[in-house]
Design an enzyme around this catalytic site. Structure first.
Site, PDB file in Angstrom:
ATOM      1  N   GLN A  32    -114.083  70.666  37.603  1.00  0.00           N
ATOM      2  CA  GLN A  32    -113.769  71.875  36.826  1.00  0.00           C
ATOM      3  C   GLN A  32    -114.660  73.027  37.265  1.00  0.00           C
ATOM      4  O   GLN A  32    -114.204  74.167  37.386  1.00  0.00           O
ATOM      5  CB  GLN A  32    -113.946  71.591  35.332  1.00  0.00           C
ATOM      6  CG  GLN A  32    -112.856  70.730  34.732  1.00  0.00           C
ATOM      7  CD  GLN A  32    -112.990  70.544  33.242  1.00  0.00           C
ATOM      8  OE1 GLN A  32    -113.699  71.302  32.573  1.00  0.00           O
ATOM      9  NE2 GLN A  32    -112.310  69.559  32.687  1.00  0.00           N
ATOM     10  N   GLY A  43    -103.341  58.842  31.136  1.00  0.00           N
ATOM     11  CA  GLY A  43    -103.003  58.418  29.782  1.00  0.00           C
ATOM     12  C   GLY A  43    -102.313  59.492  28.969  1.00  0.00           C
ATOM     13  O   GLY A  43    -101.243  59.268  28.384  1.00  0.00           O
ATOM     14  N   HIS A  53    -113.005  67.773  26.812  1.00  0.00           N
ATOM     15  CA  HIS A  53    -114.461  67.627  26.781  1.00  0.00           C
ATOM     16  C   HIS A  53    -115.035  69.039  26.702  1.00  0.00           C
ATOM     17  O   HIS A  53    -114.562  69.947  27.385  1.00  0.00           O
ATOM     18  CB  HIS A  53    -114.924  66.927  28.054  1.00  0.00           C
ATOM     19  CG  HIS A  53    -116.341  66.436  28.031  1.00  0.00           C
ATOM     20  ND1 HIS A  53    -117.089  66.317  26.874  1.00  0.00           N
ATOM     21  CD2 HIS A  53    -117.154  66.012  29.046  1.00  0.00           C
ATOM     22  CE1 HIS A  53    -118.281  65.831  27.174  1.00  0.00           C
ATOM     23  NE2 HIS A  53    -118.352  65.646  28.481  1.00  0.00           N
ATOM     24  N   SER A  84    -104.460  61.182  43.990  1.00  0.00           N
ATOM     25  CA  SER A  84    -103.866  61.395  42.666  1.00  0.00           C
ATOM     26  C   SER A  84    -102.395  61.767  42.766  1.00  0.00           C
ATOM     27  O   SER A  84    -101.593  61.420  41.888  1.00  0.00           O
ATOM     28  CB  SER A  84    -104.635  62.494  41.917  1.00  0.00           C
ATOM     29  OG  SER A  84    -105.950  62.078  41.631  1.00  0.00           O
ATOM     30  N   GLU A 129    -121.228  35.705  23.144  1.00  0.00           N
ATOM     31  CA  GLU A 129    -121.120  35.676  21.675  1.00  0.00           C
ATOM     32  C   GLU A 129    -120.906  37.069  21.113  1.00  0.00           C
ATOM     33  O   GLU A 129    -120.124  37.270  20.181  1.00  0.00           O
ATOM     34  CB  GLU A 129    -122.387  35.073  21.065  1.00  0.00           C
ATOM     35  CG  GLU A 129    -122.435  33.560  21.092  1.00  0.00           C
ATOM     36  CD  GLU A 129    -123.509  33.020  20.157  1.00  0.00           C
ATOM     37  OE1 GLU A 129    -123.586  33.529  19.016  1.00  0.00           O
ATOM     38  OE2 GLU A 129    -124.249  32.120  20.567  1.00  0.00           O
ATOM     39  N   ALA A 136    -117.382  67.949  37.168  1.00  0.00           N
ATOM     40  CA  ALA A 136    -117.833  68.597  38.404  1.00  0.00           C
ATOM     41  C   ALA A 136    -116.693  69.354  39.064  1.00  0.00           C
ATOM     42  O   ALA A 136    -116.877  70.475  39.566  1.00  0.00           O
ATOM     43  CB  ALA A 136    -118.405  67.551  39.355  1.00  0.00           C
ATOM     44  N   ASP A 151    -100.619  65.568  48.277  1.00  0.00           N
ATOM     45  CA  ASP A 151    -100.824  64.495  49.249  1.00  0.00           C
ATOM     46  C   ASP A 151    -102.184  63.798  49.115  1.00  0.00           C
ATOM     47  O   ASP A 151    -102.566  63.011  49.979  1.00  0.00           O
ATOM     48  CB  ASP A 151    -100.646  64.998  50.686  1.00  0.00           C
ATOM     49  CG  ASP A 151     -99.226  65.511  50.934  1.00  0.00           C
ATOM     50  OD1 ASP A 151     -98.297  64.955  50.315  1.00  0.00           O
ATOM     51  OD2 ASP A 151     -99.075  66.460  51.712  1.00  0.00           O
TER      52      ASP A 151
END
Length: 407
Positions: A162, A103, A183, A125, A307, A160, A122
């Site tokens: 990171q 994003g 974060h 991602s 609802e 994790a 490869d």
């Protein structure tokens, strides 16, 4: 919930949609009219003693949130031309291409900034980035090369990941670079994550209040998600300004200041509470009681989830809880008002336990231990499948098929 309440709420929603049509205006209650007239964050707003007024001060917005004044920064404070000039000498190296990477990266690219993506070559991602138009060797590189090329390193790997990759990444964060997070998890809980940031660089945070997919969707719609920003370390004296600019550049509509600590504490607390864990628990409890008392699956689901998500929650999000009370039947109104304090009293001890668990690092430890396991994805998928197999969500799948827009 009574059929009368549903009809009344649906009527209020219908009226809200057509309220501005010249030939179809209908009478609203005073509260409904006030709700529509409420100023949005896009306005320069001050609210005092229940009365809204407009104030401008150097382009910044001073807003009184229930008695506490805060400064809010908007997209208008950082128009595209200003962003392009501000970052004209920068290369934004976006590390990781998960939900937030996708994003924020695409929004930065659409805003015309010089952004590159760094992921494991490869891997899944890598292919996803190519599918989104990133070009290997041009604006798609492996992690190390992207960090070396970047002046602003945007670490959007999972919490994790990171922690696991920090020994590889830290030496590449040389003087003059800026380290960006979405974060506060890794630096705040550094005793557990081992993410000890270098002392000679700016370290900042921009935390969109939603998933990366929502960041992208709202940007494409010409809107913008709200985000918080924070400064962990200001070496250049420009860290705060840089964070505000990046918040707008990644697609935020308005941004407000926090700290790394407050961001991670509120985030971990919120997603385990009302945003996901708590709401799922309440859905299950209400649904199960209805089923155990003899109600059909369809009725139990409609009264519990359909609802709420299709009729009431959108109205609360648009106009507020006071509007929802005003829009429902007198019978529903009385019952909801009477039972709300009882739910609050029952749940507040649980929420305090949850916050303590976030504050003392228990939630962080649990996340790191689970998400670092080699079979993490298999275990996670098993838990998701257990949720999919619950009767409430199997019923929901069928109910969604019956919505007119799906036929």
């Amino acid at each position: 919930m009574s059929s009368k309440m549903l009809r009344t709420a649906a009527r209020a929603a219908r009226n809200a949609r057509i309220a501005t049509a010249p030939s179809e205006k209908r009478a609203f209650s005073a509260l409904a009219k006030a709700a529509i007239a409420r100023p949005t964050i896009a306005a320069t707003t001050r609210v005092a003693s229940g009365v809204a007024s407009v104030e401008a001060r150097r382009g910044l917005k001073q807003i009184n949130f229930g008695g506490t004044e805060e400064t809010v920064y908007e997209r208008a404070d950082w128009p595209r031309e200003k962003l392009l000039d501000y970052f004209k000498n920068d290369t934004l190296a976006l590390i990781g291409y998960g939900s937030q990477g996708h994003g924020q990266g695409l929004n930065l690219r659409d805003n015309g900034l010089n952004v590159i993506v760094g992921v494991r070559k490869d891997g899944a991602s890598w292919q996803q980035a190519i599918d989104d138009g990133w070009v290997p060797g041009t604006n798609l590189f492996d992690v190390n090369e992207a960090i070396n090329k970047g002046t602003i390193v945007m670490n959007l790997l999972s919490d994790a990941a990171q922690s696991e990759t920090w020994p590889q990444i830290k030496p590449l964060l040389t003087e003059g670079k800026t380290l960006y997070f979405s974060h506060g998890f890794s630096p705040v809980f550094k005793d557990l994550t081992k993410v000890d940031t270098p002392k000679n660089i700016d370290v900042i945070l921009v935390a969109p209040k939603g998933s990366g997919r929502t960041v992208r969707t709202l940007f494409k719609e010409g809107r913008g998600i709200n985000s918080s920003y924070a400064v962990w370390q200001d070496v250049t004296g420009k860290a705060e300004e840089k964070a505000q600019a990046l918040a707008v550049a990644v697609g935020s509509g308005y941004v407000y200041k926090t700290t790394f600590e407050r961001e991670v504490h509120s985030d971990l607390y919120g997603e385990r509470g009302c945003l996901m864990g708590g709401i799922h628990g309440m859905f299950l409890a209400q649904y199960e009681v209805l089923r155990e008392r003899g109600h059909s699956p369809s009725e139990a689901f409609n009264e519990t989830v359909e609802e709420a998500t299709q009729s009431l929650y959108p109205l609360i999000g648009k106009y507020g809880m006071d509007y929802m009370y005003d829009a429902c039947s007198t019978t529903a109104r009385r019952g909801a008002l009477d039972w709300s304090p009882r739910f609050k009293d029952a749940l507040k001890p649980v929420f305090n336990q949850l916050y303590d668990s976030v504050l003392d690092g228990s939630e962080t430890k649990r996340s790191l231990e689970f998400n670092s396991q080699k079979d993490y994805r298999e275990k996670f998928e098993k838990e998701l499948q257990e949720i999919r197999d619950l009767e409430i969500w199997r019923v929901g799948k069928e109910v969604r098929k019956l919505r007119p827009e799906n036929n």
